[in-house]
Write a protein that holds these residues in place. Structure first.
Motif, short mmCIF file in Angstrom:
data_model
loop_
_atom_site.label_atom_id
_atom_site.label_comp_id
_atom_site.label_asym_id
_atom_site.label_seq_id
_atom_site.Cartn_x
_atom_site.Cartn_y
_atom_site.Cartn_z
N THR B 161 0.53 -1.75 0.31
CA THR B 161 0.21 -0.76 -0.08
C THR B 161 0.77 1.33 0.58
N GLU B 162 0.10 2.80 -0.04
CA GLU B 162 1.11 3.56 -0.16
C GLU B 162 1.19 4.65 1.21
N GLU B 163 0.04 3.36 2.19
CA GLU B 163 0.46 4.02 2.99
C GLU B 163 2.25 3.59 4.17
N GLU B 164 2.19 5.00 4.76
CA GLU B 164 4.02 4.99 4.57
C GLU B 164 4.38 4.57 6.21
N ILE B 165 5.21 3.84 6.73
CA ILE B 165 5.70 4.14 7.99
C ILE B 165 7.04 5.31 7.75
N LEU B 166 7.72 5.81 8.66
CA LEU B 166 7.79 6.86 8.60
C LEU B 166 9.58 7.07 9.57
N LEU B 167 10.65 7.08 9.58
CA LEU B 167 12.03 6.96 10.14
C LEU B 167 12.34 7.94 10.29
N SER B 168 13.05 8.52 10.76
CA SER B 168 13.48 9.84 10.73
C SER B 168 14.59 9.98 11.31
N THR B 169 16.02 10.56 10.90
CA THR B 169 17.05 11.02 12.47
C THR B 169 17.97 11.91 11.70
N TYR B 170 19.04 12.43 11.94
CA TYR B 170 19.23 13.73 11.39
C TYR B 170 20.72 13.54 12.01
N VAL B 171 21.34 14.76 10.91
CA VAL B 171 23.04 14.17 10.82
C VAL B 171 23.38 15.33 10.49
N CYS B 172 23.10 16.23 11.61
CA CYS B 172 23.68 17.88 12.03
C CYS B 172 25.06 18.25 13.07
N HIS B 173 25.59 16.61 13.95
CA HIS B 173 25.53 17.03 14.33
C HIS B 173 26.89 16.68 14.48
N PRO B 174 28.31 17.25 15.03
CA PRO B 174 29.65 16.62 14.83
C PRO B 174 29.88 15.84 16.01
N SER B 175 31.06 15.43 15.66
CA SER B 175 31.16 14.03 16.74
C SER B 175 31.17 13.80 18.22
N MET B 176 30.20 14.06 18.03
CA MET B 176 29.84 13.04 19.66
C MET B 176 28.67 11.76 19.14
#
Lengths: 436, 436, 436
Positions: B161-176
């Protein structure tokens, strides 16, 4: 000092009618305007009517040697409330039929009354029954029980709206401290604070009534108006004794009165107990009757019937303190300030979060912050996130674990920069209060 | 090994824009397809806009003897994020105004940034302030802060189906490490699992965005579509540290995302904590804003701001482990498998119980049974009793104390013999999600 | 003494059909009228049908020396229920395939049956398997399994209305005590009490059915009528053992049956446990199926499958007691008396409190009161305050912490002086029961 006022009021013989009520209201009225309203004997109050007026001059019982064994002048609890005039020699047996004691509290004079059936009686310490060894006694009750008036005291502070906060206490109890001089004292102190404060959003009404019949009389004349005007109210009683507060909910249980009082108690960090509404109590019995269902609860400390000295001469000056009275005054003020501050907002920016730094509401530099900064940011971001036109400041404050009034200033800042818009909920709440 | 990937990604200088983001996404994209999308500086995102692009070549502070006291090459946290280019000799006083430390964590380099106000700064260990005894210093920041692009990574696995499961993460943090390399690592491992699994009911979308501005950008372009397509979603962050899981609910609090995550955590037997949605957090702040109210929560381990090393150089490799990361990957997979298995059925036989033995679903001989038989009988009889077109497999599994996915096979068996009929609830749920 | 009746009933070989059922119902019917209804083999009951009738004369297993190793005459649990007639010499291996034991309870004869698949079997103590050393055995089962009838027992006490309270128990278990002679014994004692009491508001129906198939048969013939007549019902089972009561809710969970039972248990001061409805159980499985959703729960003591001797020969006379049976009888009576007393009133005086002293409902003299006076005043004032046409006596009794039936007399007094008016809620409740 409230205790100075206490000392002037304590000796006066109050009842549901009579000059003791008038004199008490005159003294309370020295610092705030209290209008005295007089209602004639026979005035109907729903299923009840205003009784005859009762005033006492003298009352005693003497033994056969002429010694006064009981004297109203010593303690006005000695005479049963609403005792009819009487003069005569009575046998020991007949006297005993009119003598009331508390075997379980043998050194206490019980508080008794017979408002609605003509009778006479005296109340003494159970320990003193042994003194009544004579065969006959002289009983003298010089009192009037005649058509006259019942007196109600009323104060009013107009605010920006006609929606009212009601405080109601009762002035019909003779010479007892917790129940009930503490209530009139605390209510008057709150009244004085609000009169001096000014700038009120709500209007405030202060009732000083004889318990039950006074509330019924007031409702019979103003009840319909109250249904559309009273936003919240509290019966002020038993406010001088005990470590812990007691809040008795309104019958509806979920009114603005309940919400504000429970919120402030919870955030205060002080000990408190919540009691469900029930028909054993004071004038919330009438205000919350099904015909009215007013949003009226009762904030007390140790409540009626929960301390052993209740309704006896042992409920006296030693049980209350200036400190307890003042702490209760402050709790009422905190509740009222939260009601004054409380508003419901809608956030006008709903697609993602608004950018706060460009509005001066957020530091430009990200990273670690002071506790003070964190608190203000939390206030602002929570107001934005949760202001949906339904949750009010109290709801949002509960989420943050702070008192509602602390969100007042951040909410105004957000309103000024156009992120929040105030919703007028008074009429809505009152509509609900009438249906619910 | 996720820790091998960690070691490649850790040294890269990521921020909300710049080549560090692109390089990180390229490395993550080696095992799963991640498309890079570029958005020009100035692109509007509701109340915000895409900022200038920032790239750093060199940055240091030297004392009057030419010794490097601070060097970006040692740790990219030394340079405040989005520092403007600068070159010059500054007095000690001026330097101090640009130097950030954490007196409460004296051996940590704090993580600081000034995305939306042009400024420069350096961050060092508080313990090292004593080294700054000279009167003047050479400051050199060789960086570009210019019109350019912001980069977002996106992956997509189509399902039935077109119904979605969304996973979202972020890639803006330096060296942690915990916050935030653990999120991209776990999300990528889940993505890889699903890509290999195939046979998916839902479609899956994987976002790798700069925090806040990236989510706002994505919502500004795709938010309306997401309102009608996203059945459940999770922000994948802080997934590598601590014994216990933390699930932060979506703002609505009762979405399919919340139900599945809490159900699986509860049945897992592992320690966990449930946290209400609040506006301190990650991109669930944007996904759950009132204009969208997406069914997006966040499954974490020890969460941001709940460990002392948060937002400093001490949030490093020593705090996370392959084992913790993999356990979180597995928990995400368990949640997803439960979502894949979850269906709502109606029992077609409602007058008394259907006869199961004649359909091969029940042993003919009554009496004592094995635990395995009991479990299967319990699954079958509970599915029959409670499948009312409203309760789904997760609801029924909760009653039985088992994970929803274990009811998948018994439900199919009952469907095949005509006792259960599947109800199509997707459109219903999504309709609710848009109104609710 | 119920235990005398127990001793007569215990040895009889009951099953879901056959003369054992008829004989048991005849004995129970000595003190209360129980009509026996016969239904032919093949009669349809929804997805099921009435099976063949089963009667046993003799059954044994002899070794090669002619010694009886197993004899139905010793304990009718030795023969698997519904064993087909069989006569022959069988090998040890073949015998073992028909022999049932409980390795976990080696001294217990298990209770086994094969109602719906033709087979034969014997059940013995696991400890005795060592006695079977011969190579061949004589098996003799002299039984009839033929077209015939299934027997249901039914009693009925008409009350002022046709609304019914249903009690249902089962008479298909051979020679076990808790499960299930306790149920028929307790149900019959309650039936006798109500027959002698008279003056009933509700009508009462008492069903003695073979479990599952009997309830299905009854529902298939009377289910539609029951949906409009049954106000509350209970499955009477496992009523003779254990310190604590167990109440299993109806499937709806909030019916009058649940409310009354839980209320009475709570006010009884006795230990009890509440169990949610689930499809492992007795005939509440059928009564509460979605097509009927009858308000039927089950009041038990230690329930089926919660004691180790369940469904074996160890569930015998030593586990139950006259005292436990009688206490359960009394609990059923208390529930029924609360149902009989329960009414919903509307207070006709809603503006303030009515004046009670002038109606003789309140003492004229105010002050301290006896506990007895306080209880009556509390009953009266709470009935007035909370009788709103929605709360019933049970609701108000819960607030007061008393059993609902104690409010019966005060409510009548208030009704007589015109302060309360009874609301007819039967039809309302039943309507809800059909929709809800």
């Amino acid at each position: 000092m409230l205790m100075d006022l206490f000392d002037r009021l304590f000796p006066i013989n109050r009842s549901i009618t009579g000059n003791g009520v008038r004199e008490s209201l005159r003294i309370l009225g020295e610092s705030v305007p209290i209008e005295l309203r007089e209602y004639k004997t026979g005035t109907p109050c729903f299923d009840w009517e205003v009784p005859k007026e009762w005033n006492v001059r003298t009352a005693y019982v003497k033994d056969s040697h002429g010694r006064k064994l009981i004297d109203f002048a010593d303690n006005n609890l000695h005479l049963m409330g609403y005792s009819v005039p009487f003069q005569g020699i009575v046998s020991r047996e007949e006297l005993m039929a009119h003598l009331h004691t508390r075997p379980d509290l043998p050194n206490a004079i019980p508080y008794m009354m017979s408002y609605y059936k003509e009778n006479w009686g005296f109340c003494i310490e159970h320990d003193r029954l042994g003194e009544f060894t004579d065969d006959s006694y002289e009983v003298y009750i010089d009192a009037d029980l005649e058509d006259g008036f019942m007196t109600i005291g009323e104060g009013y502070l107009p605010g920006a709206t006609e929606e009212e906060i009601l405080l109601s206490t009762y002035v019909c109890h003779p010479s007892m401290a917790i129940n009930e001089l503490s209530g009139p004292l605390v209510q008057t102190a709150v009244y004085r604070y609000l009169a001096q404060r000014g700038g009120l959003k709500y209007s405030y009404r202060f009732l000083y009534v004889p318990e039950t019949i006074g509330a019924l009389l007031y409702l019979s004349q103003h009840g319909e108006r109250m249904k559309s005007k009273v936003a919240a109210g509290y019966v002020v009683t038993c406010t001088g004794h005990g470590e812990s507060f007691t809040y008795k909910k309104s019958k509806r249980g979920d009114t603005l009165a309940d919400k504000a009082a429970i919120h402030v108690l919870k955030q205060s960090g002080k000990p408190y107990e919540i009691v469900e509404w029930n028909p054993f109590g004071s004038d919330e019995r009438q205000y919350c009757s099904e015909g009215f269902r007013l949003p009226v609860g009762s904030l007390m400390r140790t409540m009626y019937d929960k301390y052993p000295e209740y309704h006896t001469s042992l409920d006296n000056r030693t049980l209350i303190s200036e400190e307890a009275l003042q702490e209760t005054v402050q709790m009422y003020i905190d509740i009222i300030e939260t009601l004054e501050a409380n508003e419901t907002y809608t956030c006008l920016h709903i697609y993602g979060e608004p950018k706060l730094d460009k509005r001066g509401l957020y530091p430009y530099t990200g990273g670690n912050r002071t506790e003070e900064q964190k608190r203000r940011i939390a206030a602002i971001t929570n107001l934005i996130a949760f202001s949906d036109g339904k949750r009010d400041l109290i709801d949002i404050a509960e989420k943050l674990g702070v008192v509602g009034s602390t969100l007042h200033e951040p909410a105004l800042a957000l309103e000024q920069c156009g992120l929040l818009r105030k919703i007028d909920r008074f009429s809505f709440d009152l509509a609900v209060s009438q249906i619910g």
